[in-house]
Design a protein around this motif. Sequence first.
Motif, PDB file in Angstrom:
ATOM      1  N   THR A  59       0.858  -1.183   0.000  1.00 30.35           N
ATOM      2  CA  THR A  59       0.000   0.000   0.000  1.00 30.35           C
ATOM      3  C   THR A  59       0.889   1.226   0.000  1.00 30.35           C
ATOM      4  O   THR A  59       1.941   1.241   0.631  1.00 30.35           O
ATOM      5  CB  THR A  59      -0.922   0.041   1.232  1.00 30.35           C
ATOM      6  OG1 THR A  59      -0.124   0.085   2.423  1.00 30.35           O
ATOM      7  CG2 THR A  59      -1.825  -1.186   1.265  1.00 30.35           C
ATOM      8  N   SER A  61       0.436   5.322   0.674  1.00 29.24           N
ATOM      9  CA  SER A  61      -0.457   6.423   1.044  1.00 29.24           C
ATOM     10  C   SER A  61       0.198   7.749   0.695  1.00 29.24           C
ATOM     11  O   SER A  61       1.375   7.970   0.989  1.00 29.24           O
ATOM     12  CB  SER A  61      -0.787   6.365   2.535  1.00 29.24           C
ATOM     13  OG  SER A  61       0.353   6.646   3.322  1.00 29.24           O
ATOM     14  N   ASP A 100      -5.681  10.897   3.402  1.00 27.74           N
ATOM     15  CA  ASP A 100      -4.673  10.338   2.487  1.00 27.74           C
ATOM     16  C   ASP A 100      -5.356   9.653   1.310  1.00 27.74           C
ATOM     17  O   ASP A 100      -6.495   9.164   1.421  1.00 27.74           O
ATOM     18  CB  ASP A 100      -3.786   9.316   3.201  1.00 27.74           C
ATOM     19  CG  ASP A 100      -2.873   9.958   4.231  1.00 27.74           C
ATOM     20  OD1 ASP A 100      -2.578  11.147   4.079  1.00 27.74           O
ATOM     21  OD2 ASP A 100      -2.481   9.266   5.194  1.00 27.74           O
ATOM     22  N   ILE A 102      -4.922   6.345  -0.616  1.00 31.67           N
ATOM     23  CA  ILE A 102      -4.252   5.057  -0.436  1.00 31.67           C
ATOM     24  C   ILE A 102      -4.291   4.285  -1.745  1.00 31.67           C
ATOM     25  O   ILE A 102      -5.366   4.058  -2.322  1.00 31.67           O
ATOM     26  CB  ILE A 102      -4.923   4.216   0.675  1.00 31.67           C
ATOM     27  CG1 ILE A 102      -5.144   5.060   1.933  1.00 31.67           C
ATOM     28  CG2 ILE A 102      -4.087   2.976   0.975  1.00 31.67           C
ATOM     29  CD1 ILE A 102      -3.891   5.512   2.599  1.00 31.67           C
ATOM     30  N   TYR A 104      -3.724   0.726  -3.243  1.00 34.99           N
ATOM     31  CA  TYR A 104      -3.590  -0.696  -2.913  1.00 34.99           C
ATOM     32  C   TYR A 104      -3.085  -1.420  -4.164  1.00 34.99           C
ATOM     33  O   TYR A 104      -3.772  -1.449  -5.202  1.00 34.99           O
ATOM     34  CB  TYR A 104      -4.923  -1.297  -2.490  1.00 34.99           C
ATOM     35  CG  TYR A 104      -5.411  -0.803  -1.150  1.00 34.99           C
ATOM     36  CD1 TYR A 104      -5.148  -1.523   0.016  1.00 34.99           C
ATOM     37  CD2 TYR A 104      -6.132   0.394  -1.042  1.00 34.99           C
ATOM     38  CE1 TYR A 104      -5.589  -1.077   1.255  1.00 34.99           C
ATOM     39  CE2 TYR A 104      -6.582   0.852   0.195  1.00 34.99           C
ATOM     40  CZ  TYR A 104      -6.303   0.118   1.331  1.00 34.99           C
ATOM     41  OH  TYR A 104      -6.745   0.557   2.552  1.00 34.99           O
TER      42      TYR A 104
END
Length: 585
Positions: A59, A61, A100, A102, A104
């Motif tokens: 991930t 961010s 944020d 994010i 993925y």
Amino acid sequence: MRYIYLSIILLLSSVSIIAQEEKIYTFYSDVTIEESGMIRVKEEIRIFSKGDVFKRGITRSLPLTRRDIQNNRISIDYSVSEVLMNGSPVNYFTEREGGDLIIYVGDRNIFLDPGFYIYEIYYETAGQIGFYEDYDELSWNVNGISGKMIDSVSSVVRLPTGANIISSHCYTGRFGDKESDCISEINEDGSLTTVVNNLPSNEMLTVSVGFTKGVVNQPAGFETNVFSWFDKNGMAVVSAVFILLLSVYYRITWKKYGVDPPKPVAIPQFSPPDGLSPAAVGMLHKGYFIDDLITASIVNLSVKGYLSIEEIIEKKGLFGIRKDRVFSLTRLNNDYSKLPAEEAVVLRELFYSDDNIRLDGKYDRDVAKMMQNYKKSLNKQFRPVLDEGINIKFHVVPWLGFVLYIIILFYFINNSLMHFEVNRTALFITIPLLSILYIIYAIQIVRPGERKLHYRSNIKGLKMYLDVAEEKRMQFFNPPSVTPEKFEELLPYAIALEMEEVWGEKFEKALLSSAVQPEAYQPAWYRGTYVNAALFGHALNSTLSNTVSHAATQPSSSGGGNWSSGSFGGGFSGMGGGGGSVGGW
């Protein structure tokens, strides 16, 4: 033989995988600034996965806001164009969480095999350039922070054609740190390369690049902030003025109104000073009301023949083992016209419904009401005397000054001026200094009133007579003999001054030294346990005070709970855009 070699190779590979730590090993960021102000970023992140942290992938961010050097919060957006894993496209999706964006990376249903992986993330972002009077600047947080050490973090910042680097700095550490454990180098093509090795956990690398102004297009409506000398140093000036003015004010007002008058010389007193009642003496001596003063008033009423006290020992509990002390008070005289105000309250309200009252420690509404009015009476009589010279009016100017200082402070904060070091330092010094000066002033401006000094001087003289230690000194003043009548007259005052035990010892000693064999002393107004005068007053004070206090205190309910960025050398780690964090999922 071939199978043996293959087995050994597989075994060594397994051992190598087991020994490898699951973490981010390298983080590389390639940042290109375009003339439009858009920034194109390529991030290359090399990890080792065991399936504990990095199960499906990583991930990334990215913060949706950043703060510039003026501490303004600027909204940021990102456009992710491509994500690769080991050079091949890989699935990804984005979500906004807690300020944020994010990213993925990976598939929900596909888990990674143990091994090394290289991820490449391509995205664009705007609003990251700071525009100043003589230069433009990019401050960029290179890596996303990680919970483990990163072996190598590096970046390349590329400028648009026509732009040259004017100044550059790199910072490492946690947010706000100013360490520079990093190396920067300007390349032949004008780009800037920055490297740091073995970056500790939860730390980041920040690069700040100032370059030629006017090459990157400034957004319409964007005004360059130009700070004056006062903007950068104003809080120090304001703080110095406040400290100086308040110090002068403190000095003048203290000199004129706060210097204590000379204290009167204490002369031994052999009778109640100034005709004051025992409770009045006790309150003036302590400076405040206490519930135990009620005992002095009750005993004084008894000595003067207004009531009698009987102590009753009741046996309770199994086989009568527990002994409870109960007091029975009987009114003998209901003419309270000549009594001190607080004693009149006791005589009138304690015997409101009957001439006899039983105090067994259980809550009694009449006793509670009496105690409330008793306290009000004493406060009404002597609170003004005790409050003389507090000079509360002289506190108004400092209070208004503090309010004005806070208003000015909010002005500096709202205009993003507190990031300047001079302003911050001035604030950190001024707040504790103003507090200390005010505390000292609040103590020194209090000037005891002349009446209070007079009363306390005479009370001190009475204590000299009551005290055994002053006996030799008393001989020069021809003191009266400590007769039973004198003992009883001053016993309530001794109780109010918490000297009943000392006064009792003095009386007992006088009886024993008498030329005539004295008769056993027993106060006529009291029936109950009596051992000797030394213990009598102390026992009576402690037991009667507790009994009245409990009777006036309403028991609590069963529920319980109540018992009565432009840096140019002034930057820091984390000051720019980018950054965020990297993890697994």
